[in-house]
Scaffold this active site. Structure first.
Site, mmCIF file in Angstrom:
data_model
loop_
_atom_site.group_PDB
_atom_site.id
_atom_site.type_symbol
_atom_site.label_atom_id
_atom_site.label_comp_id
_atom_site.label_asym_id
_atom_site.label_seq_id
_atom_site.Cartn_x
_atom_site.Cartn_y
_atom_site.Cartn_z
ATOM 1 N N TYR A 32 0.839 -1.210 0.000
ATOM 2 C CA TYR A 32 0.000 0.000 0.000
ATOM 3 C C TYR A 32 0.872 1.258 0.000
ATOM 4 C CZ TYR A 32 -3.198 3.642 1.591
ATOM 5 O OH TYR A 32 -3.907 4.812 1.701
ATOM 6 N N SER A 80 25.266 -21.449 -27.533
ATOM 7 C CA SER A 80 24.553 -22.472 -26.770
ATOM 8 C C SER A 80 25.590 -23.293 -26.009
ATOM 9 C CB SER A 80 23.740 -23.364 -27.710
ATOM 10 O OG SER A 80 24.567 -23.907 -28.711
ATOM 11 N N LYS A 113 21.051 -24.580 -13.890
ATOM 12 C CA LYS A 113 20.599 -24.240 -15.242
ATOM 13 C C LYS A 113 19.081 -24.043 -15.203
ATOM 14 C CE LYS A 113 21.006 -25.772 -20.034
ATOM 15 N NZ LYS A 113 19.582 -25.615 -20.377
ATOM 16 N N LYS A 309 23.060 -32.320 -17.469
ATOM 17 C CA LYS A 309 21.600 -32.407 -17.440
ATOM 18 C C LYS A 309 21.155 -33.491 -16.454
ATOM 19 C CE LYS A 309 19.648 -30.046 -19.849
ATOM 20 N NZ LYS A 309 19.251 -29.979 -21.259
#
Length: 667
Positions: A32, A80, A113, A309
């Site tokens: 607020y 990449s 990642k 990964k």
């Protein structure tokens, strides 16, 4: 206090409140009170437009409309990352690193990642000046207005920062915000979004920045790039970025060995599900920038970084049918049509089966229950069949023998895994695919013409090859579905503008099999024009740097085809660039012709790129690694010990920065 000082005081306070809330996650004012103070600032700015500042906190609410996002080049290419799926992959990667650097002590920065949309943001004198999407790595879309609405991205930096640099970050959508957005959609009967990553990426291209401002997007910084940055390592760069006001994930950690990297991976493989964002792995980077420079890049990725990964999530579902797609080269790709199933945040209905060998290897049959995972968390693939649930009546899959589109009998070349439709000039998907490739961004980059429009033009008999594009008129295009006057004008204008595209991109656009961007550049540079290339023999082609027999044969086959020669003649008559336009540099010479140089180390007067450019402008060639073919090494401070040792072993002259300048300035 005068009005200007009051405005600045309010801006500074609101910036600090934003930083506390969105970066530090430690609010120091109620919502607020923040809104009251923001309203006070907006009222003052409206009454005194002479004090407008595009980086004021009041501008974060958005409101700018962007109809067309301008494509702009990246000053520093966005690469990449190479992926690894096991610790053995990382061990092999470290061996490759040490082979280049020698037995130097290595330390690594480990970062999670995050799964979002990559962004490059430029800061000049501490102010955010431009934000560009990753695009194809060489160029992306300017989304500055939308990025400014994300409150964890500083508009004005704090502290002692460089005059100009770029930051790289990941635009993500936290789970909580994503679920809230979907709940709101469900309540009004709308279709919910599929996953946070795609929603974050799509948000960056909304035309109304006020709509972007309503979405709870976040930005996590992972890299800084620029000239003469005031730190020597990746980890120090992250720490500096925190002080300047960026949101850098606190999970980033310095690892003094690969064993510590493995501990980091093991921890987050378990605890990643506790994070408020999607993450699919760990990025491991060689920490020292000096070593990063020595290691350099491949054509696609940095040699100094590797993405590990996490093991993909797997689910089981039923294979309902197999369909077959035809690519622009005629290659046939079988696709599994699955009973829809939730996998890693998305509904999966289809998965690639790659080729006939893969179908036979899996012994996959209609009606089978199959296990599906996402390759690299992106592309769904079938990894196995649940034989315990197989029907007794199931029969082995018979691969198709004829093209599903033109019904021509398929062929399979010796040594290749794919089946091909040989009807190169009569099979609709091949024709459409070749034209779509021709107009693509990396090729002719024809604005106003997309893949769907190409199919529309073909299906209406207006184009049968890419040379036909240059005969199109507005009157022909207007009657087509969804084509208004402006769309038709833009399409014809875009085709006309493509006539200025340089020869190396035209050569890539022709779609010669195995001739990608890099090969097209090498062939264009070597042969200078299309006529010289079309007359080259197999032996001529194989002698070109990095051109193998497979590529050479493909080039010969392309030019031996009469229809290809006719199309090229038509393109010539249209004014397409079929020869290299040499940039005339009055200072350029050929005094380094036939000489191969390797540039290594840190230099005082010039950047490495400037030295490489000087070598090429004077007829020399820049090599990526030292070999018996290397004539000189240009060495700066902190040259890699492995390169130094190899140069000495091969008796290759080592030039200092000054020695090199003397060499190119000699009469």
């Amino acid at each position: 206090m005068n009005v200007q000082n009051t405005i600045q005081k309010l801006r500074d306070e609101l910036d600090q409140y934003n930083y506390n809330y969105y970066v530090l996650d430690s609010p120091t004012i109620s919502d607020y009170d923040f809104d009251i103070q923001l309203k006070q600032l907006q009222d003052l700015e409206n009454k005194h437009p002479e004090y407008f500042d595009e980086n004021s906190p009041s501008q974060r609410v958005g409101g700018a409309i962007t109809k067309n996002f301008k494509t702009v080049p990246h000053e520093y290419r966005m690469y990449s990352l190479d992926n690894s799926y096991s610790k053995e992959d990382l061990i092999e990667w470290e061996k490759r690193v040490q082979k280049v650097l020698g037995e130097v002590p290595l330390e690594y920065t480990c970062e999670l990642k995050y799964d979002g949309a990559s962004i490059s943001i430029t800061y000049e004198n501490g102010k955010l000046t431009r934000a560009v999407t990753r695009g194809d790595g060489f160029q992306g879309d300017d989304v500055t207005n939308n990025i400014k609405t994300i409150k964890s991205i500083p508009l004005q930096l704090k502290g002692d920062f460089p005059d100009k640099f770029d930051v790289r970050g990941e635009i993500i959508l936290p789970f909580a915000g994503f679920e809230k957005m979907n709940q709101d959609l469900i309540e009004i009967g709308e279709t919910p979004y599929s996953n946070p990553r795609n929603t974050a990426s799509g948000s960056l291209k909304l035309q109304d920045s006020a709509e972007v401002a309503k979405r709870p997007l976040d930005c996590l910084l992972y890299f800084l790039i620029g000239n003469n940055l005031p730190f020597a390592t990746q980890y120090d760069g992250l720490e500096a970025a925190r002080k300047w006001g960026f949101k850098v994930p606190k999970e980033a950690k310095l690892a003094l060995s690969l064993e510590e990297v493995f501990k980091y991976i093991d921890f987050w493989d378990i605890h990643r599900h506790e994070l408020p964002y999607e993450t699919d792995g760990v990025v491991v980077k060689v920490n020292r920038f000096q070593y990063q420079d020595e290691l350099g890049y491949t054509a696609k990725s940095p040699r100094w970084a590797m993405a590990y990964k996490f093991k993909s999530e797997q689910v089981s579902t039923v294979l309902n049918s197999i369909s077959y797609q035809v690519g622009r080269t005629g290659a046939i790709t079988p696709v599994a049509n699955l009973e829809p199933v939730q996998l890693a945040g998305t509904i999966v209905k289809r998965a690639s089966l790659y080729n006939a060998d893969q179908i036979e290897k899996l012994d996959i049959r209609l009606g089978d229950t199959v296990f599906v995972e996402k390759g690299g968390e992106i592309i769904p693939k079938i990894i196995a069949v649940d034989l315990s649930k197989r029907s007794e009546n199931s029969e082995p899959t018979k691969y198709i023998t004829h093209c599903p589109e033109c019904h021509t009998e398929l062929i399979k070349n010796e040594g290749e895994v794919n089946h091909y439709c040989p009807n190169f000039y009569g099979c609709p998907p091949q024709i459409i695919g070749r034209i779509q490739h021709y107009i693509s961004r990396k090729a002719m980059d024809i604005e106003g013409l997309g893949g769907e429009t190409v199919a529309l033009l073909f299906n209406n008999g207006l184009v049968h090859n890419y040379a036909d594009l240059y005969q199109l008129t507005v009157d022909q295009i207007l009657p087509l579905e969804r084509m208004a006057q402006k769309s038709a004008d833009n399409l014809v204008k875009g085709v006309e503008n493509s006539k200025s595209i340089p020869f190396e991109r035209v050569l890539y656009a022709l779609g010669i099999r195995y001739v990608g961007e890099t090969v097209a550049k090498k062939l264009a540079k070597h042969y200078k024009n299309i006529d010289a290339l079309s007359q080259a023999t197999l032996m001529d082609l194989v002698l070109v740097d990095e051109i193998g027999e497979k590529i050479a044969k493909s080039v010969l086959e392309f030019f031996e085809n009469e229809e290809n020669r006719i199309i090229i003649d038509r393109l010539k008559n249209c004014g397409i660039q079929f020869e290299i336009i040499e940039n005339i540099n009055p200072n350029a010479t050929d005094k380094l012709a036939g000489k191969v140089f390797v540039v290594s180390g840190v230099f005082q007067q010039f950047s490495r790129d400037e030295l490489k450019k000087a070598i090429e402008e004077n007829g020399g060639k820049v090599g990526s690694s030292i070999s018996a073919k290397t004539n000189y090494v240009v060495a700066g401070d902190n040259m890699g010990p492995a390169k130094l040792e190899k140069a000495n072993k091969l008796n290759i002259p080592i030039l200092s920065e000054g020695d090199f300048m003397i060499l190119i300035n000699e009469n």
